[in-house]
Design a protein around this motif. Structure first.
Motif, mmCIF file in Angstrom:
data_model
loop_
_atom_site.group_PDB
_atom_site.id
_atom_site.type_symbol
_atom_site.label_atom_id
_atom_site.label_comp_id
_atom_site.label_asym_id
_atom_site.label_seq_id
_atom_site.Cartn_x
_atom_site.Cartn_y
_atom_site.Cartn_z
ATOM 1 N N UNK A 172 -6.907 -0.339 -11.029
ATOM 2 C CA UNK A 172 -6.376 -0.146 -12.431
ATOM 3 C C UNK A 172 -6.898 -1.458 -13.341
ATOM 4 N N UNK A 173 -7.843 -0.718 -14.018
ATOM 5 C CA UNK A 173 -7.763 -1.449 -15.573
ATOM 6 C C UNK A 173 -9.224 -2.733 -15.376
ATOM 7 N N UNK A 174 -10.098 -2.693 -14.127
ATOM 8 C CA UNK A 174 -10.806 -3.972 -13.563
ATOM 9 C C UNK A 174 -11.953 -3.281 -14.533
ATOM 10 N N UNK A 175 -12.816 -4.782 -14.466
ATOM 11 C CA UNK A 175 -13.627 -4.106 -15.767
ATOM 12 C C UNK A 175 -14.815 -4.291 -14.986
ATOM 13 N N UNK A 176 -15.348 -2.755 -14.152
ATOM 14 C CA UNK A 176 -16.365 -2.445 -12.719
ATOM 15 C C UNK A 176 -16.827 -1.059 -13.965
ATOM 16 N N UNK A 177 -17.160 -0.940 -15.172
ATOM 17 C CA UNK A 177 -17.536 0.369 -15.904
ATOM 18 C C UNK A 177 -18.509 1.022 -14.851
ATOM 19 N N UNK A 178 -19.416 0.063 -14.122
ATOM 20 C CA UNK A 178 -21.171 0.472 -14.074
ATOM 21 C C UNK A 178 -20.605 0.863 -12.661
ATOM 22 N N UNK A 179 -19.765 0.102 -11.970
ATOM 23 C CA UNK A 179 -19.536 0.375 -10.637
ATOM 24 C C UNK A 179 -18.641 1.470 -9.869
ATOM 25 N N UNK A 180 -17.806 1.707 -11.001
ATOM 26 C CA UNK A 180 -17.008 3.131 -11.068
ATOM 27 C C UNK A 180 -18.282 3.826 -10.676
ATOM 28 N N UNK A 181 -18.997 4.162 -11.952
ATOM 29 C CA UNK A 181 -20.306 5.196 -11.608
ATOM 30 C C UNK A 181 -21.106 5.123 -10.941
ATOM 31 N N UNK A 182 -21.782 4.260 -10.223
ATOM 32 C CA UNK A 182 -22.977 4.338 -9.589
ATOM 33 C C UNK A 182 -22.817 4.161 -8.259
ATOM 34 N N UNK A 183 -21.512 3.163 -7.991
ATOM 35 C CA UNK A 183 -21.246 2.417 -6.402
ATOM 36 C C UNK A 183 -20.325 3.706 -5.822
ATOM 37 N N UNK A 184 -20.916 2.683 -4.171
ATOM 38 C CA UNK A 184 -19.824 3.364 -3.008
ATOM 39 C C UNK A 184 -18.655 4.477 -3.526
ATOM 40 N N UNK A 185 -17.604 3.856 -3.901
ATOM 41 C CA UNK A 185 -16.551 4.138 -4.335
ATOM 42 C C UNK A 185 -16.364 4.641 -5.414
ATOM 43 N N UNK A 186 -17.399 5.026 -6.432
ATOM 44 C CA UNK A 186 -17.666 6.133 -7.197
ATOM 45 C C UNK A 186 -18.308 6.873 -7.561
ATOM 46 N N UNK A 187 -18.755 7.805 -8.482
ATOM 47 C CA UNK A 187 -19.538 8.997 -8.238
ATOM 48 C C UNK A 187 -20.703 9.176 -7.725
ATOM 49 N N UNK A 188 -21.565 8.511 -7.784
ATOM 50 C CA UNK A 188 -23.013 7.882 -7.044
ATOM 51 C C UNK A 188 -23.165 9.136 -5.819
ATOM 52 N N UNK A 189 -22.703 8.656 -4.855
ATOM 53 C CA UNK A 189 -22.342 10.208 -3.672
ATOM 54 C C UNK A 189 -22.400 11.599 -4.138
ATOM 55 N N UNK A 190 -21.958 11.853 -5.023
ATOM 56 C CA UNK A 190 -20.621 12.729 -5.618
ATOM 57 C C UNK A 190 -21.571 13.680 -6.909
#
Length: 391
Positions: free
Chosen positions: A174-192
């Motif tokens: 919660x609220x960790x500053x990983x704004x790019x990883x949350x979008x493009x990481x393997x746990x984010x939106x990139x594969x979806x």
């Protein structure tokens, strides 16, 4: 009703004997003198929107440059007064009959809302992954788009929705500053992203049944087609690229997105407005491909090669299907996206294989010739397909 030019309609009516030659000439002259110029109106809209964006950037820079010397109450008062000024200017332009300028100013008001949400968030020291910010901005954008029937607002709503969804939960914590990883990481939106694009197409087909939301249908279909086609075409570059793009951690958030997206697709297949049964079949095929891609990340590299070859072929065939669907639905943007996707797949595979089998200089020479010839052929086919839509 067929979408044809006024001059063509006059010719048809004259040939059918509905009007005589003199009346056709009088009507043509009246249209030349009184019909509004579509190109000039479009130019006014483009210039006014660009001007609105510049004004918004200037307002943000002004506030930012004086930010440190202002108290919290003065900051908030300045933000709201500036917003009230933009709204007043938009209302005044609408009352004076300058509708295009008024729409641009209302779009500026929407951009201002988003900027001010994050500036207020900075006052209270919210994290950069403050997902409620783009979510509130999304709600304001949809409300303004609904009130104005604005496709520009429908366009803006999609990146805001992606930001809100990607930042929801702040990524891994919660609220960790990983704004790019949350979008493009393997746990984010990139594969979806392709699956989200298909879900967006499903939403567009559903809202087309709602007269007050029909303005957003075309924009959301184009956004969905881009979210599907761009990652799929990029994945045809190499099997390593494919593996990188489909790598997924299957977090609870990702499973929720997968379930919700396929639920929307199923609802669209049941209730959505399709141009033909084959369009419905195309959605089923795309859904099947995207579902299978979710589980390709666990395949070993040696086993991935034949799957990769089949994947490239399927992406090319789906690009052709998108071209056909764009012609059937009368949507030139889909034809352009499909043609661009098919051409990109061909070029990617040409350079991929030629670099391995031919001398590099020879590969570039032949590639240049192929590129020129292919571009001419593609442009001819694109114009022919678009001409079928306008007839």
């Amino acid at each position: 009703m067929h979408d044809i030019k006024a001059s063509e309609a006059l010719d048809l009516w004259e040939q059918a004997g509905l009007i005589d030659h003199i009346k056709a000439g009088q009507l043509a002259q009246y249209l030349d003198e009184h019909a509004p110029s579509r190109s000039s109106g479009r130019m006014v809209r483009i210039v006014s929107v660009f001007g609105a964006v510049l004004v918004g950037v200037g307002m943000i820079l002004f506030v930012a440059s004086h930010w440190t010397g202002m108290s919290a109450s003065l900051r908030i008062a300045t933000l709201f007064l500036a917003y009230a000024g933009v709204v007043g200017a938009a209302q005044f332009s609408g009352l004076r009959g300058y509708d295009r300028i008024a729409h641009a100013l209302w779009f500026l008001a929407t951009l201002t809302v988003g900027a001010y949400i994050f500036l207020v968030g900075q006052i209270f020291n919210f994290s950069l992954t403050f997902w409620q910010g783009p979510f509130i901005w999304l709600l304001a954008t949809l409300a303004m788009g609904y009130a104005l029937n604005s496709r520009l607002h429908a366009w803006l709503a999609i990146p805001l929705a992606l930001l809100a969804l990607g930042w929801f939960g702040g990524g891994k914590a919660w609220f960790s500053d990983d704004q790019l990883e949350a979008l493009f990481g393997s746990y984010g939106l990139k594969p979806l992203l392709p699956l989200l694009g298909l879900a967006l197409v499903a939403v567009a087909l559903l809202v087309e049944r709602l007269p007050n939301w029909r303005f957003a249908t075309g924009t959301w279909i184009v956004w969905g087609a881009l979210l599907i086609s761009v990652p799929l075409v990029v994945a045809t570059i190499d099997d390593d690229v494919l593996k990188f793009l489909i790598q997924i951690d299957f977090t609870s958030k990702q499973w929720s997105i997968i379930a919700f997206s396929f639920g929307l697709v199923g609802l669209a297949l049941w209730l959505g407005r399709f141009t033909s049964p084959r369009s419905r079949l195309l959605m089923v095929l795309v859904a099947g491909l995207l579902f299978g891609m979710l589980f390709l990340g666990d395949i070993e590299r040696a086993s991935l090669m034949p799957v990769y070859a089949l994947f490239v072929l399927l992406v090319f065939l789906l690009s052709l299907g998108l071209i056909w669907n764009g012609v059937q639905a009368g949507r030139p943007a889909l034809v352009n996206i499909g043609v661009g996707s098919a051409a990109s797949v061909i070029l990617i595979q040409y350079f991929s294989w030629s670099m391995r089998l031919l001398d590099r200089s020879l590969a570039f020479i032949i590639g240049g010739v192929v590129l020129i010839a292919l571009s001419i052929w593609i442009e001819k086919q694109r114009r022919r397909l678009l001409a079928r839509i306008t007839r």
